[in-house]
Design an enzyme around this catalytic site. Structure first.
Site, short mmCIF file in Angstrom:
data_model
loop_
_atom_site.label_atom_id
_atom_site.label_comp_id
_atom_site.label_asym_id
_atom_site.label_seq_id
_atom_site.Cartn_x
_atom_site.Cartn_y
_atom_site.Cartn_z
CG HIS A 143 -10.31 -11.62 1.56
ND1 HIS A 143 -10.22 -10.29 1.80
CD2 HIS A 143 -11.19 -10.61 0.60
CE1 HIS A 143 -11.17 -9.35 1.63
NE2 HIS A 143 -10.93 -9.87 0.25
CG HIS A 181 -14.22 -10.91 5.69
ND1 HIS A 181 -14.63 -10.93 4.97
CD2 HIS A 181 -12.81 -10.67 5.64
CE1 HIS A 181 -13.05 -10.96 4.03
NE2 HIS A 181 -12.03 -10.32 5.15
CG ASP A 255 -12.36 -7.26 8.10
OD1 ASP A 255 -10.70 -8.07 8.74
OD2 ASP A 255 -12.36 -7.55 7.58
C1 NCD Z 1 -7.15 -5.82 5.46
C2 NCD Z 1 -6.20 -4.80 6.30
O1 NCD Z 1 -6.06 -3.61 5.74
O2 NCD Z 1 -5.49 -5.62 6.70
N1 NCD Z 1 -9.13 -4.41 5.26
C3 NCD Z 1 -9.75 -5.10 5.38
O3 NCD Z 1 -10.34 -3.67 4.67
N2 NCD Z 1 -10.58 -5.59 5.95
C4 NCD Z 1 -7.15 -7.17 4.99
C5 NCD Z 1 -8.65 -7.66 4.78
O4 NCD Z 1 -9.06 -8.87 5.88
O5 NCD Z 1 -9.05 -7.80 3.78
ZN ZN Z 2 -9.29 -9.71 7.52
#
Ligand code: NCD
Ligand code: ZN
Length: 353
Positions: A143, A181, A255
């Site tokens: 991340h 992502h 994601d």
């Molecule tokens: C993800 C989650 O809700 O677990 N949220 C997001 O905004 N992507 C966590 C993550 O991948 O950052």
């Molecule tokens: Zn994620």
């Protein structure tokens, strides 16, 4: 190899995989897993449960819960990940990989995103784990955002690349890394410059579809909020070019991150976009808009397994060019619901099989 077949009405590709999903647990897992299993043969399952997936035993138990929650006819393999903490044991991580329990390790800088409180506070603390992973070829999934409150939220990915990722790649020249992502032109450029063998990136359907204006369109739009947050239009266009280029370092990772409607539409709404009900369909639409339908198969079905060193899927998926409407709500957890990305909107490609 199945050559892509596409004409104006039908698109047949090798069955795709999703290299980044949040399947959650319990009733939410049961509510959402079918959407991913219908579209993808395999998925890299994120370990940010509460408590997180830390050990081989945690991952095996979670994998069994996922398999038990699958619809009866599903053909789907969850690939498990290990949540990296400051005090992770290199031996446990390595054994998990060697035994085929862990496909990769996920590094959340502490306090970057949903359920990241147990994440890594300082890279120096996990050097032994990274060195071990480098030695055995175990991928590190990042991340990629700094947590420094002094850095503007829209700059946190680009700053992470400069401050953390570039030095890490230099320190561990053999470590395989996936920058998850990605949301910026800087990230796409950095991945291409790294040469494609040891650094890759996943790209979500929502970051290919929306820019940051979507968060404020006519008012505050909590269902458009995720982390890393969507950026300016020029970044969205750069991500589209990267995905549609067919470059082997870019592959599909949705994601998809479901949260109950009440947890999104709140004083402090959760980050995460639930795109599983329309994921491959949305990618197809984006690739078509880019005039690159012929590259969808590389992005969705080949580049991911090639990078992970896993076999490509044998079966095929068929999309037909036919309007359909994304469900407006998906029921979940004792009367609650989850709102899909682009709920109620019409998409042009429908998954036929
Ligand atoms: C993800 C989650 O809700 O677990 N949220 C997001 O905004 N992507 C966590 C993550 O991948 O950052
Ligand atoms: Zn994620």
């Amino acid at each position: 190899m199945n050559p892509v077949r596409h004409d104006s009405t039908t698109l047949v590709i090798a069955r795709p995989d999703d290299w980044h999903v949040h399947l959650r647990d319990g009733p939410m897992l049961r509510a959402v897993v079918g959407f991913t299993a219908k579209r993808f043969a395999r998925a890299i399952v994120m370990p940010n449960l509460t408590p997180p997936v830390l050990t081989r035993a945690d991952a095996l138990a979670y994998r069994a819960r996922i398999v038990a929650a699958l619809p009866k006819d599903a053909k789907f393999t969850p690939l498990m990940t290990c949540y990296l903490t400051d005090d992770a044991d290199p031996e446990e991580v390595a054994r998990g990989f060697e035994e085929g329990v862990f496909a990769a390790v996920k590094l959340y800088p502490a306090h970057t995103t949903t359920n990241s409180a147990h994440g890594v506070t300082d890279l120096a603390k996990v050097r032994r784990v990274l060195a071990r992973m480098e030695a055995i070829g175990m991928p590190l999934l990042l991340h990629g955002e700094v947590t420094d409150a002094a850095v503007d939220i829209f700059d946190r990915e680009a700053v992470y690349i400069e401050r953390v990722l570039a030095p890490m790649l230099a320190d561990f020249p053999g470590l395989k890394v996936v920058l998850e992502h990605i949301t910026t032109a800087e990230a796409a450029d950095f991945v291409v410059a790294a040469g494609g063998h040891r650094l890759a990136a996943t790209i979500t359907p929502h970051h290919l579809t929306i820019n940051r204006n979507a968060l404020f369109h006519g008012g505050l739009r909590p269902h458009m909020y995720c982390l890393p947050v969507a950026k300016r239009e020029r970044h969205r266009l750069a991500l589209r070019r990267a995905a549609a280029s067919g470059h082997p370092a870019f592959f599909l990772g949705t994601d998809t991150a479901p949260h109950r409607v009440g947890d999104k539409e709140a004083d402090c709404g959760c980050a995460g976009i639930f795109n599983a009900p329309a994921a491959i369909e949305l990618y197809a639409q984006v690739f078509e808009e880019e005039g690159a339908l012929g590259k969808l198969e590389a992005f969705a079905s080949f580049n991911g397994p090639d990078f992970y060193g896993l076999p490509r899927n044998r079966g095929t998926s068929t999309l037909v060019r036919e309007d359909w409407t994304v469900p407006s709500l998906v029921p979940a957890e004792s009367g609650g619901a989850v709102k899909p990305f682009l709920a109620g909107e019409t998409l042009r490609w429908r998954l036929a099989s």
